[in-house]
Design an enzyme around this catalytic site. Structure first.
Site, mmCIF file in Angstrom:
data_model
loop_
_atom_site.group_PDB
_atom_site.id
_atom_site.type_symbol
_atom_site.label_atom_id
_atom_site.label_comp_id
_atom_site.label_asym_id
_atom_site.label_seq_id
_atom_site.Cartn_x
_atom_site.Cartn_y
_atom_site.Cartn_z
ATOM 1 N N GLY A 16 -0.573 9.306 -4.919
ATOM 2 C CA GLY A 16 0.132 8.755 -3.753
ATOM 3 C C GLY A 16 1.406 8.057 -4.183
ATOM 4 N N ASP A 142 -2.100 -0.336 -4.711
ATOM 5 C CA ASP A 142 -3.409 -0.998 -4.643
ATOM 6 C C ASP A 142 -3.632 -1.999 -5.791
ATOM 7 O OD1 ASP A 142 -3.911 0.498 -2.423
ATOM 8 O OD2 ASP A 142 -5.267 1.906 -3.396
ATOM 9 N N GLN A 282 3.106 0.538 4.196
ATOM 10 C CA GLN A 282 2.974 -0.229 2.945
ATOM 11 C C GLN A 282 3.491 0.536 1.734
ATOM 12 O OE1 GLN A 282 -1.296 -2.248 3.235
ATOM 13 N NE2 GLN A 282 -1.095 -0.445 4.534
#
Ligand code: F6P
Length: 357
Positions: A16, A142, A282
Site C-alpha cells: 500500500g 500503520d 490517511q
C-alpha cells in the site's frame, strides 16, 4: 587502461502506498547519481521484475520536485504474484521469485532497494536468501513494521487523523453527539492510539486491547453525567470486541467496526451517534516535514549500504539514528502496541477508556 563500469542499482515501491515514497526515490536517485551510478526505477513493485520487465532509468532531472509529492511515481502493487506465502510446489519457470532473481541478474543490479512494509520485506528476504542483493526501506502509515522505531508515512497519517478528531470535536459538542472515527490499522492500533491521544479522544479502541461495548457505553454515560454531553471515539479498523469478531467490508478488506460501535452505542446510550470512516485520506497527499526528512535519510542510507556492500538488511531508525538491521528482524512478526506501555497508561491516567475496564 580499463574503464571502471558504473554501478547500477534498482529501486521499487511495493504494498500500500504511503506519503514519503517519492521522497525516498528522490533521495536514492540523488545519492546514487551523485556517485556516478545508474538507477533503474522498477515499476509496479516486484511485478516489474516479471515477464517483459517494466522499469525506467531515473536521473536527477526525473526526481526534481518529488520531495513533497504524495503517492509513488513508480506505482505499487499490493498483492499480485507475490501475495500470500510462497508456493514451493511450482517449477522454477512459474515461480515469481525465481523470475525476479533472474531479472535482477539480467539487469546487472548491484543492489535492489525495496521500499515497503512487512509483506514487502518478507519478499525481499526470500529473494536475498536466493542470492539477490536487496536492501529494505521501511514504509507503512500503520507504523507496525518491526526492526525500526518509526516507518515513514505514519506522521502524515497522524496529522490527518488528528485534524479529523479536532474537527469532529466542534461538531460533536454543538450537537451533544457521540462521534466515532474509524482510522486505519489493520493489525495494530498505532494510528488510533497516537491520534486519539493527540486529539483528546475520550475512547480509543485498538486491536491489541479487545473491547467490551457495554464498558464503552458506560464511559459515554459517565461523561454525560459529569456534564460533558458529547464523546469522541477513535477506533482502529482492526479493533475487535471481546468475542474476537473481526469485521470486514468484503473478502479480506477490513472495515465496519466503526459502524458497529456507532450503532451499538446509539442503542445502549440512546445518544445520537455519527460515524466517520477516514480511509485512504490517511494515505494520500503530501508528506509532513518529519516524513520527508525520515524518507530522505532512509533513501540516502540505503544507497550508502549498497556502496558498502551491506545487503539482506533494512535501513532503520533506532533512537534517532539511522542504522541497518537484518531483514529477518523486520519480518515474521509485527510491532504491536503493548497494552501496558506508557502511552496506554498515560491515556488511562487522563481518563481515556480503552473499552476494557
Ligand atoms: O498500509 C496499510 C493499510 O493502511 C492498512 O491499515 C489497511 O488495512 C490497508 O492499508 C488497506 O489497503 P488497501 O485498501 O490498499 O488494500
Amino acid at each position: 587502461m580499463a574503464v571502471k563500469k558504473a554501478k547500477r542499482i534498482g529501486v521499487l515501491t511495493s504494498g500500500g502506498d504511503a506519503p514519503g515514497l517519492n521522497a525516498v526515490v528522490r533521495a536514492v536517485v540523488k545519492a546514487a547519481c551523485g556517485m556516478g551510478w545508474e538507477v533503474l526505477g522498477i515499476e509496479d513493485g516486484f511485478e516489474g521484475l516479471l515477464g517483459e520487465k517494466s522499469y525506467r532509468v531515473l536521473t536527477a532531472a526525473d526526481v526534481r520536485g518529488l520531495l513533497p509529492r504524495g503517492g509513488t511515481i513508480l506505482r505499487t502493487t499490493n498483492r499480485g504474484h507475490f501475495g500470500g506465502p510462497r508456493r514451493m510446489d511450482v517449477p522454477p519457470e512459474q515461480d515469481p521469485y525465481h523470475q525476479a532473481v533472474r531479472s535482477i541478474e539480467e539487469l546487472d543490479l548491484h543492489g535492489l532497494i525495496t521500499i515497503g512494509g512487512e509483506g514487502t520485506q518478507r519478499i525481499a528476504l526470500e529473494l536475498y536468501k536466493m542470492g539477490a542483493p536487496v536492501i529494505g526501506v521501511p514504509k507503512t502509515i500503520d507504523n507496525d513494521l518491526a526492526g525500526t522505531d518509526r516507518t515513514f508515512g505514519f506522521d502524515t497519517a497522524l496529522l490527518v487523523a488528528t485534524d479529523a478528531i479536532d474537527r469532529l470535536h466542534t461538531t460533536a459538542a454543538s450537537h451533544n453527539r457521540v462521534m466515532v472515527l474509524e482510522v486505519m490499522g489493520r493489525h495494530t492500533g498505532w494510528i488510533a492510539l497516537h491520534s486519539g491521544l493527540a486529539g483528546g479522544a475520550d475512547i480509543i479502541l485498538i486491536p491489541e486491547i479487545p473491547f467490551d461495548i457495554e464498558l464503552v457505553a458506560n464511559k459515554v454515560r459517565e461523561r454525560d453525567a459529569s456534564g460533558s454531553t458529547f464523546s469522541i471515539v477513535v477506533v482502529a479498523e482492526g479493533a475487535r470486541p471481546e468475542d474476537g469478531t473481526q469485521l470486514y467490508v468484503t473478502g479480506d478488506r477490513l472495515g465496519g467496526v466503526g459502524n458497529y460501535v456507532g450503532r451499538r452505542l446509539e442503542e445502549l446510550t440512546g445518544k445520537e451517534t455519527r460515524v466517520v470512516v477516514l480511509g485512504h485520506i490517511q494515505r494520500g497527499g503530501s508528506p509532513t516535514p518529519y516524513d520527508r526528512l525520515l524518507s530522505t535519510r532512509f533513501g540516502a542510507a540505503a544507497v550508502a549500504a549498497a556502496a558498502n556492500g551491506v545487503f539482506g538488511e533494512m535501513v532503520s531508525l533506532r533512537a534517532q539514528e539511522i542504522v541497518t538491521v537484518p531483514l529477518a528482524e523486520a519480518t515474521g512478526h509485527l510491532k504491536t502496541v503493548r497494552p501496558h506501555s506508557d502511552l496506554v497508561r498515560c491515556g488511562r491516567s487522563l481518563g481515556v477508556s480503552f473499552g476494557d475496564e
